[in-house]
Design a protein around this motif. Structure first.
Motif, PDB file in Angstrom:
ATOM      1  N   VAL A  13       0.856  -1.390   0.009  1.00 34.41           N
ATOM      2  CA  VAL A  13      -0.109  -0.137  -0.018  1.00 34.41           C
ATOM      3  C   VAL A  13       0.780   1.203   0.075  1.00 34.41           C
ATOM      4  N   LEU A  14       2.012   1.241   0.624  1.00 30.91           N
ATOM      5  CA  LEU A  14       2.840   2.343   0.718  1.00 30.91           C
ATOM      6  C   LEU A  14       3.836   2.551  -0.295  1.00 30.91           C
ATOM      7  N   GLU A  15       3.989   1.474  -1.079  1.00 31.06           N
ATOM      8  CA  GLU A  15       5.005   1.534  -2.087  1.00 31.06           C
ATOM      9  C   GLU A  15       4.763   2.896  -3.011  1.00 31.06           C
ATOM     10  N   PRO A  16       3.508   3.102  -3.615  1.00 31.09           N
ATOM     11  CA  PRO A  16       3.355   4.213  -4.587  1.00 31.09           C
ATOM     12  C   PRO A  16       3.788   5.452  -3.947  1.00 31.09           C
ATOM     13  N   PHE A  17       4.103   5.710  -2.519  1.00 25.81           N
ATOM     14  CA  PHE A  17       4.585   6.697  -1.919  1.00 25.81           C
ATOM     15  C   PHE A  17       5.992   6.738  -1.500  1.00 25.81           C
ATOM     16  N   GLY A  18       6.643   5.624  -2.100  1.00 28.53           N
ATOM     17  CA  GLY A  18       7.980   5.574  -1.710  1.00 28.53           C
ATOM     18  C   GLY A  18       8.398   5.394  -0.122  1.00 28.53           C
ATOM     19  N   LEU A  19       7.501   4.759   0.337  1.00 31.72           N
ATOM     20  CA  LEU A  19       7.606   4.538   1.889  1.00 31.72           C
ATOM     21  C   LEU A  19       7.335   2.876   2.118  1.00 31.72           C
ATOM     22  N   TYR A  20       8.056   2.518   3.389  1.00 29.20           N
ATOM     23  CA  TYR A  20       7.780   0.905   3.669  1.00 29.20           C
ATOM     24  C   TYR A  20       7.363   1.212   5.310  1.00 29.20           C
ATOM     25  N   ASN A  21       6.816  -0.005   5.650  1.00 30.03           N
ATOM     26  CA  ASN A  21       6.243   0.053   6.926  1.00 30.03           C
ATOM     27  C   ASN A  21       7.061   0.653   8.231  1.00 30.03           C
ATOM     28  N   ALA A  22       8.180   0.412   8.218  1.00 25.23           N
ATOM     29  CA  ALA A  22       9.153   0.855   9.230  1.00 25.23           C
ATOM     30  C   ALA A  22       9.091   2.437   9.315  1.00 25.23           C
ATOM     31  N   GLN A  23       9.193   2.993   8.161  1.00 28.07           N
ATOM     32  CA  GLN A  23       8.909   4.408   8.062  1.00 28.07           C
ATOM     33  C   GLN A  23       7.698   4.866   8.350  1.00 28.07           C
ATOM     34  N   TRP A  24       6.651   4.307   7.933  1.00 23.22           N
ATOM     35  CA  TRP A  24       5.219   4.358   8.409  1.00 23.22           C
ATOM     36  C   TRP A  24       5.001   4.336   9.669  1.00 23.22           C
ATOM     37  N   ALA A  25       5.729   3.672  10.316  1.00 22.75           N
ATOM     38  CA  ALA A  25       5.493   3.466  12.041  1.00 22.75           C
ATOM     39  C   ALA A  25       6.146   4.488  12.466  1.00 22.75           C
ATOM     40  N   VAL A  26       7.388   5.076  12.148  1.00 23.62           N
ATOM     41  CA  VAL A  26       7.930   6.263  12.688  1.00 23.62           C
ATOM     42  C   VAL A  26       7.040   7.595  12.269  1.00 23.62           C
ATOM     43  N   LEU A  27       6.571   7.799  11.261  1.00 23.76           N
ATOM     44  CA  LEU A  27       5.820   9.068  10.982  1.00 23.76           C
ATOM     45  C   LEU A  27       4.514   8.922  11.578  1.00 23.76           C
ATOM     46  N   PHE A  28       3.894   7.695  11.692  1.00 25.88           N
ATOM     47  CA  PHE A  28       2.670   7.605  12.510  1.00 25.88           C
ATOM     48  C   PHE A  28       2.766   7.862  14.130  1.00 25.88           C
ATOM     49  N   VAL A  29       3.914   7.372  14.444  1.00 28.23           N
ATOM     50  CA  VAL A  29       4.210   7.657  16.009  1.00 28.23           C
ATOM     51  C   VAL A  29       4.417   9.058  15.944  1.00 28.23           C
ATOM     52  N   LEU A  30       5.193   9.748  15.375  1.00 29.41           N
ATOM     53  CA  LEU A  30       5.629  11.180  15.444  1.00 29.41           C
ATOM     54  C   LEU A  30       4.246  12.221  15.126  1.00 29.41           C
ATOM     55  N   LYS A  31       3.443  11.558  14.364  1.00 30.15           N
ATOM     56  CA  LYS A  31       2.121  12.227  14.254  1.00 30.15           C
ATOM     57  C   LYS A  31       1.367  12.213  15.409  1.00 30.15           C
ATOM     58  N   GLN A  32       1.307  11.136  16.306  1.00 29.56           N
ATOM     59  CA  GLN A  32       0.555  10.866  17.380  1.00 29.56           C
ATOM     60  C   GLN A  32       1.143  11.388  18.567  1.00 29.56           C
ATOM     61  N   GLN A  33       2.430  11.306  18.805  1.00 23.03           N
ATOM     62  CA  GLN A  33       3.043  11.888  20.012  1.00 23.03           C
ATOM     63  C   GLN A  33       3.656  13.208  20.056  1.00 23.03           C
ATOM     64  N   GLY A  34       4.097  13.592  18.506  1.00 25.07           N
ATOM     65  CA  GLY A  34       4.780  14.859  18.544  1.00 25.07           C
ATOM     66  C   GLY A  34       6.382  14.493  18.452  1.00 25.07           C
ATOM     67  N   THR A  35       7.078  15.584  19.012  1.00 24.08           N
ATOM     68  CA  THR A  35       8.442  15.330  19.002  1.00 24.08           C
ATOM     69  C   THR A  35       9.056  14.511  19.784  1.00 24.08           C
ATOM     70  N   LEU A  36      10.000  13.667  19.355  1.00 24.48           N
ATOM     71  CA  LEU A  36      10.395  12.570  20.334  1.00 24.48           C
ATOM     72  C   LEU A  36      11.926  12.433  19.651  1.00 24.48           C
ATOM     73  N   THR A  37      12.632  11.932  20.829  1.00 19.30           N
ATOM     74  CA  THR A  37      14.286  11.656  20.640  1.00 19.30           C
ATOM     75  C   THR A  37      14.389  10.074  19.865  1.00 19.30           C
ATOM     76  N   GLN A  38      15.328   9.997  19.213  1.00 17.70           N
ATOM     77  CA  GLN A  38      15.634   8.666  18.563  1.00 17.70           C
ATOM     78  C   GLN A  38      15.430   7.442  19.590  1.00 17.70           C
ATOM     79  N   TYR A  50       9.682   3.152  22.072  1.00 16.09           N
ATOM     80  CA  TYR A  50       8.137   2.842  21.658  1.00 16.09           C
ATOM     81  C   TYR A  50       7.733   1.858  20.838  1.00 16.09           C
ATOM     82  N   LEU A  51       8.539   1.982  19.737  1.00 18.90           N
ATOM     83  CA  LEU A  51       8.498   0.881  18.750  1.00 18.90           C
ATOM     84  C   LEU A  51       9.224  -0.444  18.640  1.00 18.90           C
TER      85      LEU A  51
END
Length: 143
Positions: free
Chosen positions: A26-51, A57-58
């Motif tokens: 599903v993410l391939e057309p956007f140039g993303l993979y599930n690991a990237q989506w997981a990070v993007l999703f968490v940052l969207k939900q939680q806001g700024t985080l450290t590595q 969290y993940l």
């Protein structure tokens, strides 16, 4: 009690792999993979985080997280900023990511809904409850 726990854990692992595969498609057309989506999703939900916070969290080790973050930086989907302690890098979604995020989320939600169409609603709720409970036990035993 299950006689053969290997069957249970193998099934959970296979389910996880299949869901990851579906998400990658599903993410391939956007140039993303599930690991990237997981990070993007968490940052969207939680806001700024450290590595480190993202890793915790993940439940991802630092080296693969570093590679994922590097890819997202290259794609200009995240920004890194140093805090007062220069060793800590704070990560947040970029303006570009915030603009694109609704498209990614819509695609993921459609795929998730398609995967759930033949899975009864009461079973979905029961599964969610069991997963949350089991994850809680695992995290509690780590401390």
């Amino acid at each position: 009690m299950l006689n053969n726990t290997h069957t249970l854990f193998h099934g959970v692992h296979q389910l996880s792999r299949e869901l990851s595969k579906q998400l990658n498609e599903v993410l391939e057309p956007f140039g993303l993979y599930n690991a990237q989506w997981a990070v993007l999703f968490v940052l969207k939900q939680q806001g700024t985080l450290t590595q480190k916070e993202l890793c915790q969290y993940l439940a991802v080790e630092a080296p693969p997280m570093t590679r994922t973050i590097q890819r997202l930086l290259k794609q200009e989907y995240i920004e890194q900023h140093s805090g007062q302690d220069r060793r800590k890098k704070y990560i947040q979604l970029s303006k570009k990511a915030l603009k694109e995020y609704p498209k990614w989320e819509e695609a993921v939600n459609k795929a998730n809904q398609a995967l759930l169409t033949s899975f009864p609603k009461d079973s979905q709720e029961e599964l969610q409850s069991l997963i949350t409970e089991w994850l809680g036990y695992i995290k509690q035993s780590e401390h």
